[in-house]
Design a protein around this motif. Structure first.
Motif, PDB file in Angstrom:
ATOM      1  N   UNK A 120      90.054  29.733  37.854  1.00 45.33           N
ATOM      2  CA  UNK A 120      89.163  30.493  36.974  1.00 45.33           C
ATOM      3  C   UNK A 120      89.674  30.482  35.535  1.00 45.33           C
ATOM      4  N   UNK A 121      88.730  30.474  34.601  1.00 48.80           N
ATOM      5  CA  UNK A 121      89.099  30.494  33.193  1.00 48.80           C
ATOM      6  C   UNK A 121      89.449  31.935  32.803  1.00 48.80           C
ATOM      7  N   UNK A 122      90.717  32.154  32.476  1.00 53.35           N
ATOM      8  CA  UNK A 122      91.188  33.528  32.256  1.00 53.35           C
ATOM      9  C   UNK A 122      90.578  34.168  31.016  1.00 53.35           C
ATOM     10  N   UNK A 123      90.220  33.354  30.019  1.00 48.74           N
ATOM     11  CA  UNK A 123      89.616  33.963  28.836  1.00 48.74           C
ATOM     12  C   UNK A 123      88.210  34.478  29.180  1.00 48.74           C
ATOM     13  N   UNK A 124      87.532  33.827  30.133  1.00 45.74           N
ATOM     14  CA  UNK A 124      86.227  34.357  30.568  1.00 45.74           C
ATOM     15  C   UNK A 124      86.407  35.658  31.347  1.00 45.74           C
ATOM     16  N   UNK A 125      87.484  35.730  32.134  1.00 44.20           N
ATOM     17  CA  UNK A 125      87.761  36.967  32.876  1.00 44.20           C
ATOM     18  C   UNK A 125      88.010  38.095  31.873  1.00 44.20           C
ATOM     19  N   UNK A 126      88.776  37.785  30.850  1.00 50.11           N
ATOM     20  CA  UNK A 126      89.094  38.787  29.835  1.00 50.11           C
ATOM     21  C   UNK A 126      87.815  39.247  29.119  1.00 50.11           C
ATOM     22  N   UNK A 127      86.964  38.276  28.790  1.00 48.48           N
ATOM     23  CA  UNK A 127      85.710  38.604  28.116  1.00 48.48           C
ATOM     24  C   UNK A 127      84.847  39.506  29.001  1.00 48.48           C
ATOM     25  N   UNK A 128      84.773  39.174  30.278  1.00 45.73           N
ATOM     26  CA  UNK A 128      83.952  39.978  31.203  1.00 45.73           C
ATOM     27  C   UNK A 128      84.480  41.403  31.275  1.00 45.73           C
ATOM     28  N   UNK A 129      85.798  41.546  31.238  1.00 45.95           N
ATOM     29  CA  UNK A 129      86.380  42.895  31.293  1.00 45.95           C
ATOM     30  C   UNK A 129      86.093  43.654  30.000  1.00 45.95           C
TER      31      UNK A 129
END
Ligand SMILES: *Cc1c(COP(=O)(O)O)cnc(C)c1O
Length: 380
Positions: A120-129
């Motif tokens: 998973x792309x961690x920057x997308x996870x961060x953005x979603x959070x």
């Protein structure tokens, strides 16, 4: 004593067990409400926490009678406060199952999807959070058993914690194999089932998690009667027993399996699984099979090999030939690509995999499958 036929299970669990684990189930009848039985479960619950290096003052384990999916159900339905959301980092069939569970309970959730053959792309996870400040629970799968992809739980857990969310990981197919340290890996809750990494029998599953979070969940909405984490925890704490009938014989098998786990030791056991997995890779390479997941992204426990583009390839015929000779392989289908899986779980070693490949190669020859294996696409 009669010997029990030894089958080599290369499917993703239940796995090959030792005879000592099998025979540990043959015990005098006992009512599980007896103190003697409660004592056994206390030690078992503590050992389950020790396997993931949990501090017993901070972490506990709660047992359930059911297959591994019961733990996913329990964590998702029990650990979500009112008015909050779940974020599922979803790049495989098991995280997709978690999303389905959310839908069944009507739990507010974000299904954050990624390609199933990529981390998973961690920057997308961060953005979603950042975009969803009401997320209280982040959920993902450690080893996506359908493909063998390993997710970076320590990093996802760190992000969850940075945004004040609890981190729940499905470790069903990595627990007691890949070394996990719940503190260092930022894991608040993980889970597994006795028939996978521990090498015991089906029917017992368990959630390992932070006592403080379980106690907090007492006041969360109650969405299930049988599958409520706090309810089961509270009953254990008060009585030492499971709320309802436990899988008695499976618990005896699990106690024996835990004894064998600690005798072998975390490091030696993981080294053995790695030895088994390397033998699987060698065997596949020698025949020219290709794998679905890039090797540096793999968990080292599940190899997903692509079906050949060969008119003579017939998975069922190959499976049956091997099965009749004591070896089980497992089919799978991902994005319309047929594949089969070979897994390094269970009480097996490198020699078992080598014996398997002799039979497997024979099965290919008997069925006139071309070796080296044919693929339409040229290799990248
Ligand atoms: C096996 C497994 C489960 C549980 O599946 P059951 O069929 O309910 O035992 C859950 N998650 C993962 C990652 C698994 O490998």
């Amino acid at each position: 004593m009669e010997t029990i036929k030894r089958n080599i299970l290369l499917n993703p669990g239940p796995s090959t067990t030792t005879d000592t684990v099998k025979l540990a189930q043959v015990v005098p009848d006992i009512c599980p409400r007896e103190k003697d039985f409660a004592c056994l479960m206390k030690g078992l619950r503590e050992d389950l926490v020790r396997i993931v290096q949990g501090d017993l003052a901070e972490y506990t384990s709660v047992l359930f009678c059911g297959s591994g999916t019961i733990c996913m159900d329990v964590c998702l339905n029990s650990l979500l406060p009112k008015g909050k959301k779940i974020l599922v980092v979803n790049n495989g069939a098991y995280s997709a199952r978690a999303v389905e569970i959310c839908a069944y309970y009507g739990l507010a959730h974000v299904d954050l999807r990624f390609p199933i053959n990529e981390a998973p792309d961690l920057s997308s996870v961060e953005r979603a959070l950042r975009d969803n400040p009401d997320v209280a629970l982040v959920y993902t799968t450690h080893n996506e058993t359908g493909t063998g992809l390993l997710n970076p739980i320590r990093k996802i857990g760190a992000l969850a914690h940075r945004f004040g969310a609890v981190f729940v990981v499905d470790t069903t197919s990595s627990y007691a194999m890949i070394p996990i340290d719940v503190q260092k890996d930022n894991v608040d809750f993980c889970m597994a089932s006795a028939q996978k990494g521990i090498g015991a029998m089906t029917g017992l599953s368990f959630v390992i998690g932070k006592i403080r979070e379980i106690e907090k969940s007492k006041d969360y909405p109650r969405r299930s009667y049988y599958c409520n984490l706090y309810r089961q925890y509270d009953f254990f704490e008060k009585t030492g027993e499971m709320n309802f009938t436990p899988p008695v014989q499976t618990i005896y098998a699990t106690l024996q399996a835990l004894k064998e786990y600690f005798t072998e030791g975390e490091t030696a056991k993981w080294a053995r699984h790695t030895r088994v997995f390397n033998a699987i890779r060698r065997g596949l390479d020698k025949l020219g099979f290709r794998e679905y997941i890039k090797r540096d992204l793999q968990s080292g426990l599940v190899a997903a090999a692509l079906y050949p583009d060969d008119p003579n390839w017939d998975f069922i015929a190959i499976h049956d030939y091997c099965y009749e000779r004591g070896f089980t392989i497992y089919p799978g289908k991902v994005e319309k690509r047929g594949m089969f899986r070979l897994c390094a779980l269970g009480a097996i070693d490198e020699a078992d995999v080598e014996a398997f490949f002799k039979v497997f190669e024979e099965a290919l020859r008997v069925n006139r499958v071309t070796i080296p294996i044919l693929y339409k696409e040229t290799k990248e």
